[in-house]
Design a protein around this motif. Structure first.
Motif, PDB file in Angstrom:
ATOM      1  N   THR A   1      69.364 -15.762  30.196  1.00  0.00           N
ATOM      2  CA  THR A   1      67.913 -15.610  30.328  1.00  0.00           C
ATOM      3  C   THR A   1      67.638 -15.282  31.793  1.00  0.00           C
ATOM      4  O   THR A   1      68.530 -15.369  32.635  1.00  0.00           O
ATOM      5  CB  THR A   1      67.173 -16.914  29.960  1.00  0.00           C
ATOM      6  OG1 THR A   1      67.558 -17.937  30.888  1.00  0.00           O
ATOM      7  CG2 THR A   1      67.500 -17.369  28.543  1.00  0.00           C
ATOM      8  N   ASN A   2      66.423 -14.864  32.073  1.00  0.00           N
ATOM      9  CA  ASN A   2      66.001 -14.689  33.464  1.00  0.00           C
ATOM     10  C   ASN A   2      64.493 -14.911  33.515  1.00  0.00           C
ATOM     11  O   ASN A   2      63.847 -15.028  32.460  1.00  0.00           O
ATOM     12  CB  ASN A   2      66.449 -13.325  34.022  1.00  0.00           C
ATOM     13  CG  ASN A   2      65.797 -12.146  33.325  1.00  0.00           C
ATOM     14  OD1 ASN A   2      64.628 -12.209  32.935  1.00  0.00           O
ATOM     15  ND2 ASN A   2      66.530 -11.061  33.166  1.00  0.00           N
ATOM     16  N   PRO A   3      63.894 -14.993  34.699  1.00  0.00           N
ATOM     17  CA  PRO A   3      62.451 -15.294  34.772  1.00  0.00           C
ATOM     18  C   PRO A   3      61.591 -14.267  34.035  1.00  0.00           C
ATOM     19  O   PRO A   3      60.558 -14.629  33.450  1.00  0.00           O
ATOM     20  CB  PRO A   3      62.172 -15.273  36.283  1.00  0.00           C
ATOM     21  CG  PRO A   3      63.480 -15.643  36.903  1.00  0.00           C
ATOM     22  CD  PRO A   3      64.527 -15.004  36.042  1.00  0.00           C
TER      23      PRO A   3
ATOM     24  N   GLY B   1      72.349  -0.996  33.766  1.00  0.00           N
ATOM     25  CA  GLY B   1      71.181  -0.137  33.543  1.00  0.00           C
ATOM     26  C   GLY B   1      70.360   0.088  34.799  1.00  0.00           C
ATOM     27  O   GLY B   1      69.907   1.206  35.063  1.00  0.00           O
ATOM     28  N   ARG B   2      70.188  -0.972  35.581  1.00  0.00           N
ATOM     29  CA  ARG B   2      69.349  -0.812  36.780  1.00  0.00           C
ATOM     30  C   ARG B   2      70.021   0.072  37.821  1.00  0.00           C
ATOM     31  O   ARG B   2      69.349   0.679  38.650  1.00  0.00           O
ATOM     32  CB  ARG B   2      68.999  -2.180  37.374  1.00  0.00           C
ATOM     33  CG  ARG B   2      68.033  -2.925  36.485  1.00  0.00           C
ATOM     34  CD  ARG B   2      67.397  -4.093  37.180  1.00  0.00           C
ATOM     35  NE  ARG B   2      66.816  -4.984  36.198  1.00  0.00           N
ATOM     36  CZ  ARG B   2      66.153  -6.069  36.486  1.00  0.00           C
ATOM     37  NH1 ARG B   2      65.968  -6.423  37.741  1.00  0.00           N
ATOM     38  NH2 ARG B   2      65.665  -6.834  35.520  1.00  0.00           N
ATOM     39  N   TYR B   3      71.361   0.138  37.780  1.00  0.00           N
ATOM     40  CA  TYR B   3      72.067   1.042  38.695  1.00  0.00           C
ATOM     41  C   TYR B   3      71.881   2.481  38.228  1.00  0.00           C
ATOM     42  O   TYR B   3      71.663   3.373  39.038  1.00  0.00           O
ATOM     43  CB  TYR B   3      73.550   0.652  38.743  1.00  0.00           C
ATOM     44  CG  TYR B   3      74.180   0.893  40.092  1.00  0.00           C
ATOM     45  CD1 TYR B   3      73.654   0.296  41.229  1.00  0.00           C
ATOM     46  CD2 TYR B   3      75.285   1.705  40.229  1.00  0.00           C
ATOM     47  CE1 TYR B   3      74.221   0.520  42.478  1.00  0.00           C
ATOM     48  CE2 TYR B   3      75.869   1.927  41.470  1.00  0.00           C
ATOM     49  CZ  TYR B   3      75.323   1.333  42.593  1.00  0.00           C
ATOM     50  OH  TYR B   3      75.883   1.556  43.821  1.00  0.00           O
TER      51      TYR B   3
ATOM     52  N   THR C   1      78.726  -8.281  31.899  1.00  0.00           N
ATOM     53  CA  THR C   1      78.052  -6.976  31.978  1.00  0.00           C
ATOM     54  C   THR C   1      76.586  -7.198  31.610  1.00  0.00           C
ATOM     55  O   THR C   1      76.278  -7.615  30.491  1.00  0.00           O
ATOM     56  CB  THR C   1      78.692  -5.997  30.973  1.00  0.00           C
ATOM     57  OG1 THR C   1      80.091  -6.008  31.187  1.00  0.00           O
ATOM     58  CG2 THR C   1      78.117  -4.607  31.117  1.00  0.00           C
ATOM     59  N   ALA C   2      75.692  -6.923  32.569  1.00  0.00           N
ATOM     60  CA  ALA C   2      74.262  -7.205  32.344  1.00  0.00           C
ATOM     61  C   ALA C   2      73.442  -5.930  32.499  1.00  0.00           C
ATOM     62  O   ALA C   2      73.974  -4.874  32.851  1.00  0.00           O
ATOM     63  CB  ALA C   2      73.792  -8.271  33.320  1.00  0.00           C
ATOM     64  N   SER C   3      72.136  -6.062  32.230  1.00  0.00           N
ATOM     65  CA  SER C   3      71.236  -4.897  32.235  1.00  0.00           C
ATOM     66  C   SER C   3      71.809  -3.818  31.314  1.00  0.00           C
ATOM     67  O   SER C   3      71.926  -2.646  31.682  1.00  0.00           O
ATOM     68  CB  SER C   3      71.042  -4.378  33.667  1.00  0.00           C
ATOM     69  OG  SER C   3      70.032  -3.402  33.714  1.00  0.00           O
ATOM     70  N   VAL C   4      72.175  -4.267  30.130  1.00  0.00           N
ATOM     71  CA  VAL C   4      72.756  -3.379  29.110  1.00  0.00           C
ATOM     72  C   VAL C   4      71.620  -2.681  28.371  1.00  0.00           C
ATOM     73  O   VAL C   4      70.690  -3.329  27.909  1.00  0.00           O
ATOM     74  CB  VAL C   4      73.620  -4.225  28.133  1.00  0.00           C
ATOM     75  CG1 VAL C   4      73.898  -3.469  26.853  1.00  0.00           C
ATOM     76  CG2 VAL C   4      74.910  -4.662  28.818  1.00  0.00           C
ATOM     77  N   ARG C   5      71.690  -1.382  28.289  1.00  0.00           N
ATOM     78  CA  ARG C   5      70.597  -0.618  27.679  1.00  0.00           C
ATOM     79  C   ARG C   5      71.011   0.130  26.427  1.00  0.00           C
ATOM     80  O   ARG C   5      70.147   0.685  25.741  1.00  0.00           O
ATOM     81  CB  ARG C   5      70.039   0.392  28.691  1.00  0.00           C
ATOM     82  CG  ARG C   5      69.572  -0.207  30.010  1.00  0.00           C
ATOM     83  CD  ARG C   5      68.151  -0.731  29.935  1.00  0.00           C
ATOM     84  NE  ARG C   5      67.799  -1.449  31.147  1.00  0.00           N
ATOM     85  CZ  ARG C   5      67.503  -0.856  32.309  1.00  0.00           C
ATOM     86  NH1 ARG C   5      67.494   0.463  32.394  1.00  0.00           N
ATOM     87  NH2 ARG C   5      67.204  -1.584  33.369  1.00  0.00           N
ATOM     88  N   SER C   6      72.319   0.212  26.147  1.00  0.00           N
ATOM     89  CA  SER C   6      72.739   0.995  24.982  1.00  0.00           C
ATOM     90  C   SER C   6      74.107   0.517  24.495  1.00  0.00           C
ATOM     91  O   SER C   6      74.861  -0.104  25.253  1.00  0.00           O
ATOM     92  CB  SER C   6      72.850   2.475  25.362  1.00  0.00           C
ATOM     93  OG  SER C   6      73.996   2.659  26.171  1.00  0.00           O
TER      94      SER C   6
HETATM   95  O1  G3P Z   1      70.779  -9.972  32.383  1.00  0.00           O
HETATM   96  C1  G3P Z   1      69.977  -9.249  33.255  1.00  0.00           C
HETATM   97  C2  G3P Z   1      69.174  -8.283  32.464  1.00  0.00           C
HETATM   98  O2  G3P Z   1      68.296  -8.987  31.669  1.00  0.00           O
HETATM   99  C3  G3P Z   1      68.426  -7.261  33.202  1.00  0.00           C
HETATM  100  O3  G3P Z   1      68.161  -6.272  32.276  1.00  0.00           O
HETATM  101  O4  G3P Z   1      67.047  -4.308  31.326  1.00  0.00           O
HETATM  102  O5  G3P Z   1      65.801  -5.875  32.860  1.00  0.00           O
HETATM  103  O6  G3P Z   1      67.564  -4.387  33.749  1.00  0.00           O
HETATM  104  P1  G3P Z   1      67.088  -5.149  32.579  1.00  0.00           P
END
Ligand code: G3P
Length: 227
Positions: A27-29, A131-133, A162-167
């Protein structure tokens, strides 16, 4: 590679946990801001639903407060992993918590160098954001590879999330390069599962099973659902 879910949405965690595929939750904020309810109650419920590491992020900016918030979060449930940002204060707080045996997930990591610092500070997990990269015109998968390879030959007991997964491609690339974990949003779990040929094939099998049952005058088995 283990699959975690990246959400604070209890209904979605329950739904995907029902597939029997989840080994943890992050989770995150921002994810918490998207749902209603008391934070600690949400963490407790998640811990009931998934028996694995559950990341809960610290929001305090100063080392002393990060450490006390981390200790408080850790006391909620034995499976809680304290999530801290990859910055100087986060490193110091990580090393403090690690001394007490509290597992830390260092988040917002983008390079192998940052990952090495996180591991050296005692982080149990490090979370490169793919994804953010990509979002800023770079290659997030290559940045993930940089993290995985940088940690590979070290002595640190650290796992790459592996985070910020978009696909689904992000998940597959992470698995192929040997990342330990991918934390996946519910929508991407659905994209991983669905395939038009699976749906088409299942429709045909159901139709043929019904036709055969009609011929033999047997009650057809209840039609199976599409994936
Ligand atoms: O785990 C971190 C992730 O939640 C960030 O994802 O899609 O907000 O870049 P995103």
């Amino acid at each position: 590679m283990k699959l975690f879910i990246d959400t604070a949405d209890i209904a979605e965690i329950e739904r995907i946990a029902g597939w029997g595929v989840l080994a943890g939750v992050t989770t995150n904020p921002s994810l918490l801001a998207a749902v209603e309810g008391d934070e600690d109650t949400i963490y407790r419920r998640i811990c009931e639903l998934v028996d694995g590491p559950i990341s809960a992020e610290v929001t305090e900016p100063d080392v002393k407060d990060m450490v006390s918030e981390g200790r408080r979060l850790s006391a909620i449930h034995p499976n809680i992993v304290v999530k801290l940002p990859t910055c100087a204060e986060g490193l110091t707080a990580t090393s403090e918590l690690a001394k007490d045996g509290i597992p830390v997930n260092m988040t917002l990591c983008f390079t192998g160098s940052q990952a090495l610092l996180a591991a050296a500070a005692g982080a149990r997990y490090v979370s490169p954001f793919v994804g953010r990269y990509d979002d800023i015109g770079n290659d997030g998968v290559e940045a993930l590879r940089d993290v995985v390879e940088s940690l590979f030959a070290t002595e640190y007991d650290v796992q790459v999330i592996t985070a910020s997964v978009r696909s689904p491609v992000h998940v597959q690339e992470a698995a192929k390069m040997g990342a330990d974990i991918a934390t996946i949003p519910p929508k991407v779990f659905d994209q991983m599962l669905g395939h038009p040929l699976t749906d088409k094939g299942l429709e045909k099998f159901n139709a043929d099973a019904a036709a055969r049952a009609a011929k033999t005058k047997k009650t057809p088995a209840k039609s199976r659902k599409k994936g």
